[in-house]
Motif scaffolding. Structure first.
Motif, PDB file in Angstrom:
ATOM      1  N   CYS A  13       0.843  -1.199   0.000  1.00 21.14           N
ATOM      2  CA  CYS A  13       0.000   0.000   0.000  1.00 21.14           C
ATOM      3  C   CYS A  13       0.882   1.254   0.000  1.00 21.14           C
ATOM      4  O   CYS A  13       1.734   1.424   0.870  1.00 21.14           O
ATOM      5  CB  CYS A  13      -0.908  -0.004   1.231  1.00 21.14           C
ATOM      6  SG  CYS A  13      -1.840   1.530   1.407  1.00 21.14           S
ATOM      7  N   CYS A  14       0.667   2.094  -1.013  1.00 18.64           N
ATOM      8  CA  CYS A  14       1.512   3.291  -1.159  1.00 18.64           C
ATOM      9  C   CYS A  14       0.793   4.551  -0.664  1.00 18.64           C
ATOM     10  O   CYS A  14       1.231   5.660  -0.949  1.00 18.64           O
ATOM     11  CB  CYS A  14       1.924   3.445  -2.623  1.00 18.64           C
ATOM     12  SG  CYS A  14       0.499   3.586  -3.713  1.00 18.64           S
ATOM     13  N   ARG A  15      -0.323   4.362   0.041  1.00 20.75           N
ATOM     14  CA  ARG A  15      -1.097   5.476   0.616  1.00 20.75           C
ATOM     15  C   ARG A  15      -1.566   6.460  -0.459  1.00 20.75           C
ATOM     16  O   ARG A  15      -1.621   7.664  -0.232  1.00 20.75           O
ATOM     17  CB  ARG A  15      -0.264   6.207   1.685  1.00 20.75           C
ATOM     18  CG  ARG A  15       0.153   5.317   2.827  1.00 20.75           C
ATOM     19  CD  ARG A  15       0.981   6.082   3.831  1.00 20.75           C
ATOM     20  NE  ARG A  15       0.187   7.168   4.397  1.00 20.75           N
ATOM     21  CZ  ARG A  15      -0.207   7.239   5.640  1.00 20.75           C
ATOM     22  NH1 ARG A  15       0.089   6.271   6.471  1.00 20.75           N
ATOM     23  NH2 ARG A  15      -0.901   8.261   6.065  1.00 20.75           N
ATOM     24  N   CYS A  16      -1.921   5.938  -1.617  1.00 22.01           N
ATOM     25  CA  CYS A  16      -2.330   6.824  -2.719  1.00 22.01           C
ATOM     26  C   CYS A  16      -3.775   7.317  -2.551  1.00 22.01           C
ATOM     27  O   CYS A  16      -4.195   8.255  -3.205  1.00 22.01           O
ATOM     28  CB  CYS A  16      -2.190   6.100  -4.052  1.00 22.01           C
ATOM     29  SG  CYS A  16      -3.322   4.701  -4.221  1.00 22.01           S
ATOM     30  N   SER A  17      -4.560   6.619  -1.707  1.00 24.11           N
ATOM     31  CA  SER A  17      -5.962   6.989  -1.437  1.00 24.11           C
ATOM     32  C   SER A  17      -6.931   6.666  -2.571  1.00 24.11           C
ATOM     33  O   SER A  17      -8.088   7.076  -2.518  1.00 24.11           O
ATOM     34  CB  SER A  17      -6.109   8.466  -1.057  1.00 24.11           C
ATOM     35  OG  SER A  17      -5.611   8.663   0.240  1.00 24.11           O
ATOM     36  N   ALA A  18      -6.482   5.938  -3.582  1.00 25.90           N
ATOM     37  CA  ALA A  18      -7.397   5.571  -4.672  1.00 25.90           C
ATOM     38  C   ALA A  18      -8.563   4.718  -4.144  1.00 25.90           C
ATOM     39  O   ALA A  18      -9.636   4.705  -4.748  1.00 25.90           O
ATOM     40  CB  ALA A  18      -6.650   4.818  -5.761  1.00 25.90           C
ATOM     41  N   CYS A  19      -8.354   4.039  -3.032  1.00 27.14           N
ATOM     42  CA  CYS A  19      -9.395   3.171  -2.478  1.00 27.14           C
ATOM     43  C   CYS A  19     -10.568   3.967  -1.903  1.00 27.14           C
ATOM     44  O   CYS A  19     -11.594   3.392  -1.528  1.00 27.14           O
ATOM     45  CB  CYS A  19      -8.822   2.251  -1.408  1.00 27.14           C
ATOM     46  SG  CYS A  19      -7.846   3.114  -0.168  1.00 27.14           S
ATOM     47  N   ARG A  45      -8.155   8.787   8.031  1.00 34.52           N
ATOM     48  CA  ARG A  45      -7.554   7.761   7.166  1.00 34.52           C
ATOM     49  C   ARG A  45      -7.687   6.315   7.678  1.00 34.52           C
ATOM     50  O   ARG A  45      -7.860   5.377   6.887  1.00 34.52           O
ATOM     51  CB  ARG A  45      -6.075   8.076   6.938  1.00 34.52           C
ATOM     52  CG  ARG A  45      -5.459   7.065   5.984  1.00 34.52           C
ATOM     53  CD  ARG A  45      -4.029   7.348   5.616  1.00 34.52           C
ATOM     54  NE  ARG A  45      -3.423   6.104   5.144  1.00 34.52           N
ATOM     55  CZ  ARG A  45      -3.622   5.607   3.934  1.00 34.52           C
ATOM     56  NH1 ARG A  45      -4.382   6.228   3.076  1.00 34.52           N
ATOM     57  NH2 ARG A  45      -3.056   4.464   3.584  1.00 34.52           N
ATOM     58  N   GLY A  49      -9.743   1.704   3.295  1.00 29.64           N
ATOM     59  CA  GLY A  49      -9.087   0.429   2.998  1.00 29.64           C
ATOM     60  C   GLY A  49      -7.592   0.521   3.282  1.00 29.64           C
ATOM     61  O   GLY A  49      -7.019  -0.301   4.000  1.00 29.64           O
ATOM     62  N   GLY A  50      -6.949   1.549   2.721  1.00 29.81           N
ATOM     63  CA  GLY A  50      -5.506   1.722   2.917  1.00 29.81           C
ATOM     64  C   GLY A  50      -5.162   1.920   4.393  1.00 29.81           C
ATOM     65  O   GLY A  50      -4.165   1.380   4.887  1.00 29.81           O
ATOM     66  N   LEU A  53      -5.109  -1.336   6.123  1.00 28.22           N
ATOM     67  CA  LEU A  53      -3.917  -2.143   5.807  1.00 28.22           C
ATOM     68  C   LEU A  53      -2.742  -1.695   6.687  1.00 28.22           C
ATOM     69  O   LEU A  53      -1.954  -2.520   7.174  1.00 28.22           O
ATOM     70  CB  LEU A  53      -3.553  -2.029   4.323  1.00 28.22           C
ATOM     71  CG  LEU A  53      -4.596  -2.530   3.317  1.00 28.22           C
ATOM     72  CD1 LEU A  53      -3.976  -2.637   1.926  1.00 28.22           C
ATOM     73  CD2 LEU A  53      -5.198  -3.866   3.716  1.00 28.22           C
ATOM     74  N   CYS A  88      -8.763   0.026  -5.698  1.00 29.78           N
ATOM     75  CA  CYS A  88      -7.308  -0.144  -5.604  1.00 29.78           C
ATOM     76  C   CYS A  88      -6.803  -0.993  -6.767  1.00 29.78           C
ATOM     77  O   CYS A  88      -5.826  -0.658  -7.433  1.00 29.78           O
ATOM     78  CB  CYS A  88      -6.946  -0.788  -4.261  1.00 29.78           C
ATOM     79  SG  CYS A  88      -5.191  -1.144  -4.083  1.00 29.78           S
ATOM     80  N   MET A  92      -3.661  -1.469  -9.213  1.00 28.88           N
ATOM     81  CA  MET A  92      -2.659  -2.220  -8.442  1.00 28.88           C
ATOM     82  C   MET A  92      -2.926  -3.724  -8.485  1.00 28.88           C
ATOM     83  O   MET A  92      -4.062  -4.154  -8.653  1.00 28.88           O
ATOM     84  CB  MET A  92      -2.707  -1.786  -6.962  1.00 28.88           C
ATOM     85  CG  MET A  92      -2.416  -0.324  -6.726  1.00 28.88           C
ATOM     86  SD  MET A  92      -0.669   0.090  -6.907  1.00 28.88           S
ATOM     87  CE  MET A  92       0.002  -0.521  -5.368  1.00 28.88           C
ATOM     88  N   MET A  94      -2.768  -6.106  -5.818  1.00 24.09           N
ATOM     89  CA  MET A  94      -2.648  -6.406  -4.386  1.00 24.09           C
ATOM     90  C   MET A  94      -4.042  -6.617  -3.804  1.00 24.09           C
ATOM     91  O   MET A  94      -5.029  -6.173  -4.375  1.00 24.09           O
ATOM     92  CB  MET A  94      -1.954  -5.255  -3.637  1.00 24.09           C
ATOM     93  CG  MET A  94      -2.666  -3.919  -3.803  1.00 24.09           C
ATOM     94  SD  MET A  94      -1.867  -2.561  -2.935  1.00 24.09           S
ATOM     95  CE  MET A  94      -2.641  -2.705  -1.320  1.00 24.09           C
ATOM     96  N   VAL A  96      -6.870  -6.078  -0.873  1.00 26.41           N
ATOM     97  CA  VAL A  96      -7.237  -5.111   0.173  1.00 26.41           C
ATOM     98  C   VAL A  96      -8.297  -5.736   1.090  1.00 26.41           C
ATOM     99  O   VAL A  96      -8.157  -5.749   2.314  1.00 26.41           O
ATOM    100  CB  VAL A  96      -7.756  -3.790  -0.436  1.00 26.41           C
ATOM    101  CG1 VAL A  96      -8.113  -2.785   0.659  1.00 26.41           C
ATOM    102  CG2 VAL A  96      -6.717  -3.189  -1.376  1.00 26.41           C
TER     103      VAL A  96
END
Ligand code: SF4
Ligand code: SF4
Length: 423
Positions: A13-19, A45, A49-50, A53, A88, A92, A94, A96
């Motif tokens: 998880c790159c903390r992009c917030s797309a989730c 946050r 989802g992120g 994780l 996500c 990605m 991965m 979640v």
């Protein structure tokens, strides 16, 4: 599966917030960009989802304690709707939702699941429904239908009504119409007077052992019956019989179909003819467990190759939510004379959850209702007169949201629409 098995996913998880959002390329406008009810409601946050994780990694590294009341609040104020997982995976490779399921399983093992859920699991273990309230008997809903009991006579098609339908008298009409439509098409259908719970909701709540035990005992008895098809009108039961049981390695020797799939087939084959006009403009709500989570399970055994690039050996095919049950309900609605179908901005794999999943309806009904109200407002923005869906959980919560908000909108199960045009 233990939480440790998802360490790679969680640390990817790159903390992009797309989730938290509908993917940019699929947006229909500014109004409905959010996809995660939990972060939208609680605005912190950890409730995404992120965020969850990150919590999973902290739990593995013992930086967080499973017994924390705050942790319980964060982990269980989530419908396990899977929207974060699908958003996500738009970009990605991965998991979640799977790690989030594993965190809940650990919460149960550490005795920190909400007490209301424990109560329902006790009922499940005693052969009862996974409900806090409602006990309107077992097969009473079918007493006047002259339908076979599949535990006593062989049948080709099993109709599994589901706990939420059997134990709520306001939902009995849908089950009755389902059987009447099957009888009209000369389907050899049977029901069980003491139908067992599918156990699927136990899995979402973190009680994986109890869900797997139920899956095994149900499949042992249903497989022996020799039926060719199991039909259900409940999205949660569909997910359990079709996806979860396969994941548990106890897939049955029969086809599992949602009522929308089964009846759409009959209409396409000319065995049911919807001829009466239904002059309604409707919008269709994709239940999470029929849509994105209704996608078939994919068995994969392998490992992630160590390194910065995400490579799996053998290559891993991800469930991205695109292969759920989306077209059959829409095709069926479009076969109804006079009916017009309009889409909400968020639909198919990017549908907003009704709010009832993951035990939220039992543990935080106010948050469940807020989530349903968001969806009802989205439905109203299409100018539809009614919301049609295929799950009793969505239907009863939408009805409550409409009543509390004085909205001029009706809610129908898809079977009710077909019955209007056919019976
Ligand atoms: S879970 Fe996925 S989408 Fe969400 S922040 Fe992490 S990488 Fe991004
Ligand atoms: S499962 Fe649904 S409610 Fe929970 S974090 Fe994901 S999108 Fe949000």
């Amino acid at each position: 599966m233990g939480l440790e098995e998802f360490r790679d996913d969680m640390t990817t998880c790159c903390r992009c917030s797309a989730c938290k959002f509908v993917p940019l390329e699929t947006l229909k406008g500014y109004d409905h960009v959010n996809i995660c009810p939990s972060i939208s409601r609680f605005d912190y946050r950890a409730f995404s989802g992120g965020g969850r994780l990150g919590i999973g990694v902290a739990l593995l590294d013992k930086q967080l304690d499973y017994s924390s009341p705050k942790l319980r609040e964060i982990i269980y104020n989530c419908q396990m709707c899977g929207a974060c997982d699908v958003s996500c995976k738009y970009a990605m490779d991965m998991e979640v939702l799977e790690p989030m399921n594993a965190i809940r399983s650990e919460m149960v093992k550490h005795g920190n699941a909400p007490p209301a859920l424990d109560k329902m699991i006790t009922s499940l273990k005693n052969g009862g429904p996974m409900l806090l309230e409602g006990n309107a008997g077992q097969g009473e809903w079918a007493s006047k239908l002259g339908v076979k009991d599949y535990t006593k006579q062989s049948v080709q098609v099993i109709y599994h009504a589901g706990c939420r339908t059997r134990h709520d008298k306001t939902r009995w009409a849908v089950a009755q119409q389902t059987v009447k439509l099957m009888q009209k098409a000369n389907i050899d259908v049977g029901i069980a007077m003491d139908e067992p719970c599918c156990g699927g909701r136990a899995y979402q709540m973190g009680y994986q052992t109890e869900a797997a035990d139920k899956a095994r005992s149900n499949m042992e008895s249903i497989n022996k019956l020799g039926a060719k098809t199991l039909v259900t009108g409940c999205a949660e039961c569909y997910f359990a019989f079709k996806v979860l049981y396969d994941k548990f390695g106890v897939k049955g020797d029969f086809e599992v179909l949602h009522t929308s799939e089964f009846f759409n087939r009959l209409v396409q084959q000319g065995k049911l003819k919807p001829t009466k006009k239904v002059n309604l403009t409707v919008t269709y709500h994709d239940p999470c467990h029929l849509g994105r989570q209704g996608e078939p399970y994919i068995h994969w055994k392998g490992q992630r190759v160590p390194g910065q690039l995400i490579i799996f050996d053998p290559p891993k095919e991800f469930r991205r939510g695109t292969k759920g049950v989306y077209e059959p309900p829409r095709e069926l609605l479009q076969s109804i004379p006079g009916l017009k179908l309009v889409e909400m901005d968020r639909h198919k794999e990017f549908a907003w959850c009704c709010g009832s999943g993951g035990g939220v309806i039992e543990t935080n009904p106010e948050y469940a209702l807020w989530t349903a109200t968001e969806r009802i407002n989205e439905a109203a923005s299409t100018k539809a007169e009614a919301v049609v869906t295929g799950c009793p959980g969505c239907e009863s919560l939408f009805e409550t949201a409409i009543r509390k908000n004085n909205k001029n909108l009706k809610v129908y199960d898809i079977v009710e629409i077909l019955a209007m045009a056919t019976l």
